[in-house]
Design a protein around this motif. Structure first.
Motif, short mmCIF file in Angstrom:
data_model
loop_
_atom_site.label_atom_id
_atom_site.label_comp_id
_atom_site.label_asym_id
_atom_site.label_seq_id
_atom_site.Cartn_x
_atom_site.Cartn_y
_atom_site.Cartn_z
N LEU A 74 4.04 -3.92 3.09
CA LEU A 74 2.72 -4.40 2.67
C LEU A 74 1.67 -4.06 3.73
CD1 LEU A 74 0.82 -5.97 0.84
CD2 LEU A 74 1.69 -8.10 1.85
N ALA A 75 2.00 -4.26 4.99
CA ALA A 75 1.07 -3.97 6.08
C ALA A 75 0.69 -2.49 6.10
CB ALA A 75 1.69 -4.36 7.42
N VAL A 76 1.67 -1.61 5.92
CA VAL A 76 1.41 -0.17 5.96
C VAL A 76 0.47 0.24 4.82
CG1 VAL A 76 2.43 2.13 5.67
CG2 VAL A 76 3.55 0.43 7.13
N SER A 77 0.74 -0.26 3.62
CA SER A 77 -0.11 0.12 2.48
C SER A 77 -1.53 -0.44 2.64
CB SER A 77 0.51 -0.35 1.16
OG SER A 77 1.48 0.59 0.73
N LEU A 78 -1.64 -1.63 3.20
CA LEU A 78 -2.97 -2.18 3.47
C LEU A 78 -3.72 -1.31 4.47
CD1 LEU A 78 -2.06 -5.97 3.67
CD2 LEU A 78 -3.65 -4.95 2.03
N TYR A 79 -3.01 -0.87 5.50
CA TYR A 79 -3.63 0.00 6.51
C TYR A 79 -4.07 1.32 5.89
CZ TYR A 79 -4.22 2.85 10.69
OH TYR A 79 -4.74 3.69 11.65
N LYS A 80 -3.20 1.91 5.09
CA LYS A 80 -3.52 3.20 4.45
C LYS A 80 -4.67 3.05 3.45
CE LYS A 80 0.01 5.73 6.07
NZ LYS A 80 -0.12 7.00 6.79
N HIS A 81 -4.82 1.84 2.91
CA HIS A 81 -5.88 1.58 1.93
C HIS A 81 -7.17 1.12 2.61
CE1 HIS A 81 -7.51 -0.39 -1.87
NE2 HIS A 81 -7.19 0.82 -2.26
N GLU A 82 -7.22 1.27 3.95
CA GLU A 82 -8.41 0.92 4.74
C GLU A 82 -8.69 -0.58 4.78
OE1 GLU A 82 -9.82 3.14 6.59
OE2 GLU A 82 -8.74 4.84 5.75
N GLU A 83 -7.69 -1.40 4.53
CA GLU A 83 -7.84 -2.85 4.68
C GLU A 83 -7.22 -3.22 6.03
OE1 GLU A 83 -7.24 -5.34 1.12
OE2 GLU A 83 -6.73 -3.48 0.06
N THR A 84 -7.87 -2.77 7.09
CA THR A 84 -7.27 -2.80 8.42
C THR A 84 -7.02 -4.21 8.94
OG1 THR A 84 -8.48 -0.74 8.86
CG2 THR A 84 -7.47 -1.82 10.74
N GLU A 85 -7.97 -5.11 8.76
CA GLU A 85 -7.80 -6.46 9.30
C GLU A 85 -6.67 -7.20 8.59
OE1 GLU A 85 -11.58 -8.39 9.24
OE2 GLU A 85 -12.38 -7.18 10.89
N LYS A 86 -6.54 -7.00 7.28
CA LYS A 86 -5.42 -7.60 6.55
C LYS A 86 -4.10 -6.99 7.04
CE LYS A 86 -7.68 -8.86 2.18
NZ LYS A 86 -7.69 -8.62 0.72
N ALA A 87 -4.12 -5.69 7.28
CA ALA A 87 -2.92 -5.01 7.79
C ALA A 87 -2.48 -5.61 9.12
CB ALA A 87 -3.18 -3.52 7.94
N VAL A 88 -3.45 -5.87 10.00
CA VAL A 88 -3.14 -6.47 11.30
C VAL A 88 -2.43 -7.81 11.13
CG1 VAL A 88 -4.21 -7.57 13.32
CG2 VAL A 88 -4.94 -5.28 12.62
N LYS A 103 4.74 6.36 -1.34
CA LYS A 103 5.10 7.74 -0.99
C LYS A 103 4.16 8.76 -1.65
CE LYS A 103 10.05 7.14 -0.06
NZ LYS A 103 11.42 7.38 -0.56
N GLN A 104 3.58 8.37 -2.76
CA GLN A 104 2.64 9.24 -3.47
C GLN A 104 1.19 8.98 -3.06
OE1 GLN A 104 3.91 9.95 -7.85
NE2 GLN A 104 4.86 8.00 -7.30
N GLY A 105 1.01 8.09 -2.09
CA GLY A 105 -0.34 7.76 -1.63
C GLY A 105 -1.08 6.81 -2.54
N LYS A 106 -0.38 6.19 -3.50
CA LYS A 106 -1.02 5.26 -4.44
C LYS A 106 -0.94 3.84 -3.88
CE LYS A 106 0.37 8.08 -8.44
NZ LYS A 106 1.17 8.10 -9.70
N HIS A 107 -1.62 3.62 -2.77
CA HIS A 107 -1.48 2.34 -2.08
C HIS A 107 -2.14 1.19 -2.83
CE1 HIS A 107 0.50 4.14 1.33
NE2 HIS A 107 -0.40 5.11 1.31
N ALA A 108 -3.18 1.49 -3.60
CA ALA A 108 -3.80 0.43 -4.41
C ALA A 108 -2.81 -0.13 -5.42
CB ALA A 108 -5.03 0.98 -5.13
N ASP A 109 -1.91 0.73 -5.93
CA ASP A 109 -0.87 0.27 -6.86
C ASP A 109 0.29 -0.38 -6.13
OD1 ASP A 109 -2.21 1.28 -9.15
OD2 ASP A 109 -1.43 3.29 -8.75
N GLN A 145 -2.70 1.51 16.46
CA GLN A 145 -3.60 2.35 15.66
C GLN A 145 -4.69 1.52 14.98
OE1 GLN A 145 -1.77 5.29 13.04
NE2 GLN A 145 0.14 5.07 14.16
N ALA A 146 -4.27 0.37 14.43
CA ALA A 146 -5.22 -0.49 13.73
C ALA A 146 -6.30 -1.00 14.67
CB ALA A 146 -4.48 -1.65 13.08
#
Length: 301
Positions: free
Chosen positions: A78-92, A51-57, A114-115
């Motif tokens: 987990l998928a959403v935070s990966l996507y927000k952290h620009e790890e798109t393929e992992k998010a998929v 919620k604070q945008g700290k997706h790496a954490d 979106q991904a």
């Protein structure tokens, strides 16, 4: 020990619900020192970070929570935070796993669209947007996303159909009305296009403030449509700047300047619309109509 853990968790949840995220974070960390595998604490602390945008954490917390307790919530978080952290393929990958838990999970289908758009996979983008329509035929984000998806790819009849469906259900989206007007003009229906533009200029509050209304028109879940509009606006600004430079140069060398043809005038109409100048847009639309009538006088307007 179990009672102490439960008390810590209950207090952390209370603090979190009250919006006291800093204190809740401390409480969850104290709990996890005593029981590193308490998956609900891992999950909730991950949500606070997300919620604070700290997706790496958030990612390692969601990942551990998912390993301990594989369910739709942990997988999707987990998928959403990966996507927000620009790890798109992992998010998929995790979004697809999410759908194995809940096949009709609309948010997962939308984020997959979106991904795949981000990855440049048009076929899969369209598939997942259409999946949402199959699950919920009147879904606002999917209708808007498909309208813009088809428009960007010059699939105008399909785009117009989606826009019409969208505006019947959710009237008032000035950006889609702009696209609707331009498609009508491109299809040769100048009269309907001009009527729509005239109505918008007179009635749509904030119509001329594209930048201000962009975020109001599209929410976070409207990612496909929002990104399309941002791209269109960016291209519009670049092309309009080129045309304005051309106009300036024509003042010095008027003999080298050739006026726009009908299609160029239509394009300029859209450029001015997306840059908040409906009056100029109307001028070029009328100009395009006159040019078209000269080249095709028997064609109905």
């Amino acid at each position: 020990m179990a009672q102490e853990i439960q008390s810590l968790f209950n207090e952390a949840v209370r603090l979190e619900r009250n919006g006291e995220w800093d204190r809740a974070e401390i409480q969850y960390k104290v709990l996890l020192e005593k029981d590193p595998n308490y998956h609900l604490a891992l999950q909730n602390l991950g949500v606070i970070y997300a919620k604070q945008g700290k997706h790496a954490d958030a990612i390692p917390l969601f990942s551990k929570a998912y390993k301990l307790h594989a369910n739709v919530k942990n997988c999707y978080n987990l998928a959403v935070s990966l996507y927000k952290h620009e790890e798109t393929e992992k998010a998929v990958s995790f979004l697809k796993q999410t759908l194995t838990f809940e096949k009709k999970f609309i948010s997962a289908h939308l984020l997959l669209a979106q991904a795949y758009q981000k990855l440049g996979n048009d076929e899969k983008t369209e598939v997942y947007l259409n999946n949402v329509i199959k699950i919920e035929p009147d879904h606002k984000s999917a209708l808007g996303g498909l309208a813009m998806f088809y428009y960007e790819r010059n699939r105008f009849p399909e785009s117009l159909k989606m826009i019409e469906r969208y505006l019947i259900l959710y009237p008032g989206n000035a950006q889609l009305k702009i696209i609707q007007s331009e498609i009508l003009a491109k299809q040769g229906n100048y009269k309907a296009s001009a009527t729509l533009l005239t109505t918008m200029v007179k009635e749509d509050v904030g119509f001329t403030n594209f930048n201000e209304s962009l975020h109001a028109a599209w929410q976070e879940e409207d990612g496909v449509a929002h990104e399309s509009l941002v791209r269109i606006q960016s291209k519009a600004k670049k092309k309009l700047k080129e045309f304005q430079t051309k106009l300036e140069l024509s003042k010095e060398n008027p003999e080298e300047f050739s006026p726009p043809d009908a299609q160029e005038a239509l394009d300029l109409s859209l450029l001015y619309l997306f840059n908040g100048n409906p009056e100029k847009a109307m001028q070029y639309l009328v100009f395009a109509q006159k040019m078209k009538e000269k080249t095709d006088p028997d064609r109905p307007s």
